[in-house]
Design a protein around this motif. Structure first.
Motif, PDB file in Angstrom:
ATOM      1  N   ALA A 110       0.826  -1.206   0.000  1.00  0.00           N
ATOM      2  CA  ALA A 110       0.000   0.000   0.000  1.00  0.00           C
ATOM      3  C   ALA A 110       0.863   1.260   0.000  1.00  0.00           C
ATOM      4  O   ALA A 110       0.662   2.167  -0.822  1.00  0.00           O
ATOM      5  CB  ALA A 110      -0.935   0.003   1.212  1.00  0.00           C
ATOM      6  N   ILE A 111       1.845   1.332   0.901  1.00  0.00           N
ATOM      7  CA  ILE A 111       2.689   2.528   0.987  1.00  0.00           C
ATOM      8  C   ILE A 111       3.543   2.668  -0.271  1.00  0.00           C
ATOM      9  O   ILE A 111       3.754   3.776  -0.781  1.00  0.00           O
ATOM     10  CB  ILE A 111       3.576   2.484   2.241  1.00  0.00           C
ATOM     11  CG1 ILE A 111       2.716   2.524   3.515  1.00  0.00           C
ATOM     12  CG2 ILE A 111       4.559   3.646   2.248  1.00  0.00           C
ATOM     13  CD1 ILE A 111       1.945   3.806   3.710  1.00  0.00           C
ATOM     14  N   ALA A 112       4.054   1.539  -0.794  1.00  0.00           N
ATOM     15  CA  ALA A 112       4.844   1.586  -2.034  1.00  0.00           C
ATOM     16  C   ALA A 112       3.987   2.111  -3.186  1.00  0.00           C
ATOM     17  O   ALA A 112       4.459   2.915  -4.006  1.00  0.00           O
ATOM     18  CB  ALA A 112       5.386   0.197  -2.363  1.00  0.00           C
ATOM     19  N   GLN A 113       2.747   1.671  -3.247  1.00  0.00           N
ATOM     20  CA  GLN A 113       1.867   2.125  -4.327  1.00  0.00           C
ATOM     21  C   GLN A 113       1.508   3.597  -4.154  1.00  0.00           C
ATOM     22  O   GLN A 113       1.381   4.342  -5.135  1.00  0.00           O
ATOM     23  CB  GLN A 113       0.596   1.275  -4.355  1.00  0.00           C
ATOM     24  CG  GLN A 113      -0.249   1.463  -5.595  1.00  0.00           C
ATOM     25  CD  GLN A 113       0.463   1.000  -6.863  1.00  0.00           C
ATOM     26  OE1 GLN A 113       0.821  -0.151  -7.005  1.00  0.00           O
ATOM     27  NE2 GLN A 113       0.667   1.925  -7.792  1.00  0.00           N
ATOM     28  N   VAL A 114       1.349   4.035  -2.904  1.00  0.00           N
ATOM     29  CA  VAL A 114       1.077   5.453  -2.642  1.00  0.00           C
ATOM     30  C   VAL A 114       2.279   6.304  -3.045  1.00  0.00           C
ATOM     31  O   VAL A 114       2.130   7.379  -3.638  1.00  0.00           O
ATOM     32  CB  VAL A 114       0.726   5.678  -1.153  1.00  0.00           C
ATOM     33  CG1 VAL A 114       0.713   7.164  -0.816  1.00  0.00           C
ATOM     34  CG2 VAL A 114      -0.636   5.068  -0.825  1.00  0.00           C
ATOM     35  N   ALA A 115       3.495   5.833  -2.731  1.00  0.00           N
ATOM     36  CA  ALA A 115       4.705   6.547  -3.146  1.00  0.00           C
ATOM     37  C   ALA A 115       4.787   6.615  -4.676  1.00  0.00           C
ATOM     38  O   ALA A 115       5.142   7.654  -5.253  1.00  0.00           O
ATOM     39  CB  ALA A 115       5.946   5.854  -2.584  1.00  0.00           C
ATOM     40  N   ALA A 116       4.457   5.513  -5.338  1.00  0.00           N
ATOM     41  CA  ALA A 116       4.435   5.492  -6.807  1.00  0.00           C
ATOM     42  C   ALA A 116       3.399   6.475  -7.349  1.00  0.00           C
ATOM     43  O   ALA A 116       3.635   7.159  -8.351  1.00  0.00           O
ATOM     44  CB  ALA A 116       4.131   4.076  -7.300  1.00  0.00           C
ATOM     45  N   LEU A 117       2.264   6.572  -6.672  1.00  0.00           N
ATOM     46  CA  LEU A 117       1.230   7.541  -7.075  1.00  0.00           C
ATOM     47  C   LEU A 117       1.772   8.960  -6.955  1.00  0.00           C
ATOM     48  O   LEU A 117       1.495   9.817  -7.806  1.00  0.00           O
ATOM     49  CB  LEU A 117      -0.018   7.367  -6.205  1.00  0.00           C
ATOM     50  CG  LEU A 117      -1.161   8.358  -6.447  1.00  0.00           C
ATOM     51  CD1 LEU A 117      -1.691   8.242  -7.875  1.00  0.00           C
ATOM     52  CD2 LEU A 117      -2.292   8.127  -5.440  1.00  0.00           C
ATOM     53  N   GLY A 118       2.565   9.211  -5.896  1.00  0.00           N
ATOM     54  CA  GLY A 118       3.179  10.524  -5.737  1.00  0.00           C
ATOM     55  C   GLY A 118       4.105  10.850  -6.893  1.00  0.00           C
ATOM     56  O   GLY A 118       4.138  11.985  -7.389  1.00  0.00           O
ATOM     57  N   VAL A 119       4.867   9.860  -7.354  1.00  0.00           N
ATOM     58  CA  VAL A 119       5.766  10.042  -8.498  1.00  0.00           C
ATOM     59  C   VAL A 119       4.965  10.378  -9.752  1.00  0.00           C
ATOM     60  O   VAL A 119       5.285  11.326 -10.492  1.00  0.00           O
ATOM     61  CB  VAL A 119       6.609   8.767  -8.736  1.00  0.00           C
ATOM     62  CG1 VAL A 119       7.390   8.872 -10.040  1.00  0.00           C
ATOM     63  CG2 VAL A 119       7.563   8.534  -7.577  1.00  0.00           C
ATOM     64  N   ILE A 120       3.913   9.607 -10.013  1.00  0.00           N
ATOM     65  CA  ILE A 120       3.084   9.812 -11.205  1.00  0.00           C
ATOM     66  C   ILE A 120       2.386  11.174 -11.147  1.00  0.00           C
ATOM     67  O   ILE A 120       2.291  11.896 -12.154  1.00  0.00           O
ATOM     68  CB  ILE A 120       2.057   8.676 -11.338  1.00  0.00           C
ATOM     69  CG1 ILE A 120       2.778   7.360 -11.645  1.00  0.00           C
ATOM     70  CG2 ILE A 120       1.033   8.990 -12.422  1.00  0.00           C
ATOM     71  CD1 ILE A 120       1.884   6.142 -11.576  1.00  0.00           C
ATOM     72  N   VAL A 148      -5.597  -0.344  -3.367  1.00  0.00           N
ATOM     73  CA  VAL A 148      -6.425  -0.365  -4.576  1.00  0.00           C
ATOM     74  C   VAL A 148      -6.679   1.055  -5.089  1.00  0.00           C
ATOM     75  O   VAL A 148      -6.620   1.315  -6.298  1.00  0.00           O
ATOM     76  CB  VAL A 148      -7.765  -1.093  -4.299  1.00  0.00           C
ATOM     77  CG1 VAL A 148      -8.728  -0.901  -5.448  1.00  0.00           C
ATOM     78  CG2 VAL A 148      -7.522  -2.578  -4.071  1.00  0.00           C
ATOM     79  N   LEU A 149      -6.951   1.982  -4.160  1.00  0.00           N
ATOM     80  CA  LEU A 149      -7.192   3.366  -4.569  1.00  0.00           C
ATOM     81  C   LEU A 149      -5.942   3.984  -5.201  1.00  0.00           C
ATOM     82  O   LEU A 149      -6.021   4.674  -6.219  1.00  0.00           O
ATOM     83  CB  LEU A 149      -7.637   4.195  -3.354  1.00  0.00           C
ATOM     84  CG  LEU A 149      -9.052   3.932  -2.839  1.00  0.00           C
ATOM     85  CD1 LEU A 149      -9.284   4.669  -1.524  1.00  0.00           C
ATOM     86  CD2 LEU A 149     -10.093   4.347  -3.870  1.00  0.00           C
ATOM     87  N   ALA A 150      -4.771   3.737  -4.592  1.00  0.00           N
ATOM     88  CA  ALA A 150      -3.521   4.280  -5.136  1.00  0.00           C
ATOM     89  C   ALA A 150      -3.203   3.666  -6.495  1.00  0.00           C
ATOM     90  O   ALA A 150      -2.764   4.358  -7.426  1.00  0.00           O
ATOM     91  CB  ALA A 150      -2.371   4.047  -4.154  1.00  0.00           C
ATOM     92  N   ALA A 151      -3.431   2.355  -6.633  1.00  0.00           N
ATOM     93  CA  ALA A 151      -3.134   1.668  -7.891  1.00  0.00           C
ATOM     94  C   ALA A 151      -4.037   2.164  -9.014  1.00  0.00           C
ATOM     95  O   ALA A 151      -3.575   2.461 -10.127  1.00  0.00           O
ATOM     96  CB  ALA A 151      -3.289   0.159  -7.704  1.00  0.00           C
ATOM     97  N   THR A 152      -5.328   2.262  -8.742  1.00  0.00           N
ATOM     98  CA  THR A 152      -6.259   2.709  -9.782  1.00  0.00           C
ATOM     99  C   THR A 152      -6.094   4.203 -10.051  1.00  0.00           C
ATOM    100  O   THR A 152      -6.289   4.659 -11.180  1.00  0.00           O
ATOM    101  CB  THR A 152      -7.713   2.398  -9.390  1.00  0.00           C
ATOM    102  OG1 THR A 152      -7.965   2.898  -8.065  1.00  0.00           O
ATOM    103  CG2 THR A 152      -7.967   0.907  -9.404  1.00  0.00           C
ATOM    104  N   GLY A 153      -5.715   4.964  -9.025  1.00  0.00           N
ATOM    105  CA  GLY A 153      -5.429   6.386  -9.231  1.00  0.00           C
ATOM    106  C   GLY A 153      -4.270   6.569 -10.202  1.00  0.00           C
ATOM    107  O   GLY A 153      -4.295   7.452 -11.069  1.00  0.00           O
TER     108      GLY A 153
END
Length: 261
Positions: A43-53, A102-107
């Motif tokens: 979850a945190i890794a995906q949120v960090a990736a969302l921050g990058v995107i 899921v929210l971070a991934a789909t975001g």
């Protein structure tokens, strides 16, 4: 087979990057397993990736510090949110972590939907770019890892609540752009899972050994096989974890006292 990739100038920095990731992820993975919040790393890794995107979506330079700051802020916000939910609804923390993932991934998918290079960016964030790590990244990673390890050692017995989530978020932020979301999860969970049942320094030493062998063997095998190193390292980590469990089980059987009838 491609043997040209077996160059120390390429594999050396990549190997060092993997060891730096493991330096914080092995002890943190043991805490994650003990707390029963297995998917917090994803979850945190995906949120960090969302921050990058998100940073790239608003035109922040891809190779600059702005992207790294965005990833850190996103991860810390995710950590703060999970700290709050842990206090508010502790019995539902695991499904809430899954929902955040899921929210971070789909975001991320929504932000990249109209980007012609979206699939390439997403692949880089999922499987990482460990072969392209440079000296600047390694120095920054080494400094941050040293600070986080010092905090973990100093506050070992009290690493809980906001401090745990902050340390975790920063460790994930530093590694997700190097090794990708999948390898972050594998680096945290596989050594911790393989060493379950061991205690103290023995568990840490065994976890580090499993992680190091997994990274080194995956990097070396990826070059001649011409396969993505991040994805292959996940498999070699899993293989090293299985072998370690089998060896520990065999050793335990040999040490069992023989009973006479």
């Amino acid at each position: 087979m491609n043997w040209q990739g077996l160059e120390l100038s390429i594999l050396g920095p990549a190997c060092l990057a993997g060891l730096l990731v493991l330096s914080t992820h092995v002890p943190l993975g043991q805490q994650v397993l003990a707390r029963g919040i297995i998917f917090i790393d994803l979850a945190i890794a995906q949120v960090a990736a969302l921050g990058v995107i998100l940073a790239q979506y608003f035109g922040v330079e891809e190779q600059g510090y702005g992207v790294e700051i965005a990833a850190a802020v996103a991860a810390l916000c995710g950590g703060a949110l999970l700290t709050w939910t842990d206090r508010k609804w502790p019995d539902f923390q695991e499904p809430l972590i899954g929902t955040l993932f899921v929210l971070a991934a789909t975001g991320s998918l929504l932000l990249l939907a109209n980007n012609p290079h979206g699939s390439e960016h997403l692949k880089d964030l999922l499987v990482g770019q460990i072969l392209w790590v440079d000296t600047e990244h390694l120095i920054g990673m080494a400094i941050l890892s040293a600070v986080l390890l010092a905090v973990m050692w100093w506050q070992h017995a009290r690493l809980a609540g906001p401090l745990f989530y902050a340390v975790f978020a920063l460790a994930i932020t530093a590694s997700v752009q190097l090794v990708g979301v999948y390898l972050v999860f594998a680096s945290l969970i596989i050594p911790a899972l393989a060493t379950a049942g061991l205690d103290g320094r023995r568990r840490l030493a065994t976890g580090y050994s499993i992680g190091a062998l997994g990274y080194i063997s995956g990097l070396i095998a990826s070059a001649p096989l011409d396969l993505p190193p991040g994805a292959l390292i996940v498999w070699t980590l899993a293989g090293c974890g299985v072998i370690a469990r089998l060896l520990m089980a065999a050793t335990a059987r040999k040490q069992e006292p023989v009973t006479s009838h």
